[in-house]
Design a protein around this motif. Structure first.
Motif, short mmCIF file in Angstrom:
data_model
loop_
_atom_site.label_atom_id
_atom_site.label_comp_id
_atom_site.label_asym_id
_atom_site.label_seq_id
_atom_site.Cartn_x
_atom_site.Cartn_y
_atom_site.Cartn_z
N SER A 52 0.82 -0.95 -0.13
CA SER A 52 -0.05 -0.05 -0.02
C SER A 52 0.75 1.18 0.06
CB SER A 52 -0.96 -0.01 1.27
OG SER A 52 -1.59 1.44 1.47
N ALA A 53 0.39 2.20 -0.85
CA ALA A 53 1.08 3.43 -0.97
C ALA A 53 0.43 4.36 -0.04
CB ALA A 53 1.27 4.13 -2.34
N GLN A 54 -0.41 4.16 0.99
CA GLN A 54 -1.11 4.98 1.72
C GLN A 54 -0.32 6.25 2.23
OE1 GLN A 54 -3.11 3.23 5.12
NE2 GLN A 54 -4.20 5.07 5.50
N LEU A 55 -0.81 7.35 2.20
CA LEU A 55 0.00 8.63 2.66
C LEU A 55 -0.22 8.59 4.16
CD1 LEU A 55 -0.37 10.98 -0.29
CD2 LEU A 55 1.64 9.25 0.18
N HIS A 56 0.70 9.23 5.01
CA HIS A 56 0.66 9.65 6.34
C HIS A 56 1.32 11.03 6.45
CE1 HIS A 56 -0.84 5.65 7.33
NE2 HIS A 56 0.29 5.19 6.62
N LEU A 57 0.60 12.10 6.97
CA LEU A 57 1.03 13.42 7.12
C LEU A 57 2.03 12.95 8.22
CD1 LEU A 57 0.90 16.20 6.20
CD2 LEU A 57 -0.59 16.63 8.12
N ALA A 58 3.63 13.33 8.01
CA ALA A 58 4.57 13.29 8.88
C ALA A 58 4.58 14.19 10.20
CB ALA A 58 5.53 13.40 8.14
N ARG A 59 5.04 14.07 11.09
CA ARG A 59 4.79 14.80 12.13
C ARG A 59 6.26 14.84 12.66
NH1 ARG A 59 0.89 10.93 13.05
NH2 ARG A 59 2.10 10.17 14.99
N PRO A 60 6.46 15.73 13.82
CA PRO A 60 8.10 15.99 14.23
C PRO A 60 8.56 14.66 15.00
CG PRO A 60 6.75 17.69 15.18
CD PRO A 60 5.55 16.88 14.45
N GLU A 61 7.85 13.77 15.35
CA GLU A 61 8.55 12.65 15.91
C GLU A 61 8.96 11.47 14.56
OE1 GLU A 61 3.79 11.80 16.42
OE2 GLU A 61 5.49 13.55 16.56
N HIS A 62 8.71 12.12 13.65
CA HIS A 62 9.02 11.31 12.32
C HIS A 62 10.33 11.67 11.71
CE1 HIS A 62 4.65 10.42 11.97
NE2 HIS A 62 5.19 9.16 12.28
N LEU A 63 10.85 12.68 12.21
CA LEU A 63 12.21 13.52 11.59
C LEU A 63 13.21 12.54 11.43
CD1 LEU A 63 13.30 16.01 10.63
CD2 LEU A 63 14.09 16.48 12.98
N PRO A 64 13.76 11.78 12.34
CA PRO A 64 14.79 10.82 12.11
C PRO A 64 14.57 9.88 11.01
CG PRO A 64 14.34 10.64 14.44
CD PRO A 64 13.34 11.54 13.68
N ASP B 17 5.70 20.76 11.27
CA ASP B 17 4.82 21.35 12.42
C ASP B 17 3.43 21.77 12.18
OD1 ASP B 17 6.69 21.15 14.57
OD2 ASP B 17 7.94 22.80 13.86
N GLY B 18 2.99 21.39 10.91
CA GLY B 18 1.58 21.84 10.36
C GLY B 18 1.76 23.44 10.21
N GLY B 19 2.93 24.06 9.69
CA GLY B 19 2.92 25.24 9.18
C GLY B 19 2.43 25.57 7.71
N PRO B 20 2.24 26.58 7.32
CA PRO B 20 1.78 26.81 5.87
C PRO B 20 2.59 26.74 4.66
CG PRO B 20 2.11 28.95 7.12
CD PRO B 20 2.67 27.86 8.04
N LEU B 21 4.04 26.60 4.95
CA LEU B 21 5.01 26.44 3.88
C LEU B 21 4.99 25.31 3.17
CD1 LEU B 21 8.00 27.78 6.17
CD2 LEU B 21 6.45 29.09 4.24
N GLY B 22 4.59 24.07 3.81
CA GLY B 22 4.47 22.72 3.07
C GLY B 22 4.29 21.76 3.92
N ALA B 23 4.44 20.29 3.43
CA ALA B 23 4.09 19.24 4.31
C ALA B 23 4.90 17.91 3.71
CB ALA B 23 2.84 18.93 4.14
N VAL B 24 5.25 17.10 4.64
CA VAL B 24 6.05 16.01 4.37
C VAL B 24 5.01 14.69 4.46
CG1 VAL B 24 7.84 14.40 4.71
CG2 VAL B 24 8.01 16.89 5.04
N TYR B 25 4.79 13.86 3.48
CA TYR B 25 3.98 12.86 3.91
C TYR B 25 5.20 11.47 3.64
CZ TYR B 25 -0.17 15.57 2.72
OH TYR B 25 -1.16 16.43 2.76
N LEU B 26 4.63 10.57 4.64
CA LEU B 26 5.28 9.09 4.56
C LEU B 26 4.50 8.31 3.75
CD1 LEU B 26 6.23 8.65 8.33
CD2 LEU B 26 7.64 9.34 6.63
N ILE B 27 5.21 7.55 2.74
CA ILE B 27 4.40 6.60 1.98
C ILE B 27 4.52 5.23 2.48
CG2 ILE B 27 4.24 5.50 -0.45
CD1 ILE B 27 5.92 8.31 -1.32
#
Length: 149
Positions: free
Chosen positions: A2-14, A45-55
């Protein structure tokens, strides 16, 4: 798979930084650990600049996507750049990137984003085929130009 997307959060940084390092090494992007963290951390951090998604599974992601937001008079509102996409090499060719890009486009369209742009290596035929299949179109009249500040 599955290529389900998850919005990354600060704890996913490493996890994300490890994937970004692999992507940059593979594609020849000259970056440091500091520059990679400076580019990713503010997007978690959920700011307006962009987002990272984990696949895929958040605990063991198959890859990641980075999208950054802007505004376009030409396109009538918010637009975005698919800044980076990476799928682990061992699982490429299974349609994961195709599915992830499609899901991302649907999600962003529902959020009011009007257009998505990307930059692709002119010599990377495989990536160009993927992006064409996901309905990106070359804009022959335009050339992306960059000025480092």
């Amino acid at each position: 798979m599955s290529a389900q997307l998850h919005l990354a959060r600060p704890e996913h940084l490493p996890q994300i930084l490890s994937l970004v390092e692999a992507m940059h090494a593979e594609t020849g992007i000259d970056s440091t650990a500091e520059s990679r963290e400076a580019g990713i951390a503010p997007l978690l951090d959920g700011g307006p600049l962009g987002a990272v998604y984990l696949i895929g599974p958040a605990r063991a992601p198959l890859g990641y996507l980075v999208v950054t937001f802007g505004w376009s008079v030409e396109f009538g509102g918010m637009d975005c750049f698919l800044d980076e996409i990476f799928i682990r090499p061992a699982i490429r060719g299974r349609g994961i990137a195709f599915e992830a890009i499609g899901d991302l486009c649907r999600t962003l369209k529902e959020a009011g984003v009007r257009a998505m742009h990307l930059e692709v290596d002119g010599a990377d035929d495989s990536a160009q085929r993927l992006y064409s299949r996901t309905r990106f179109q070359r804009r022959d009249r335009y050339v992306l130009m960059t000025r480092m500040l």
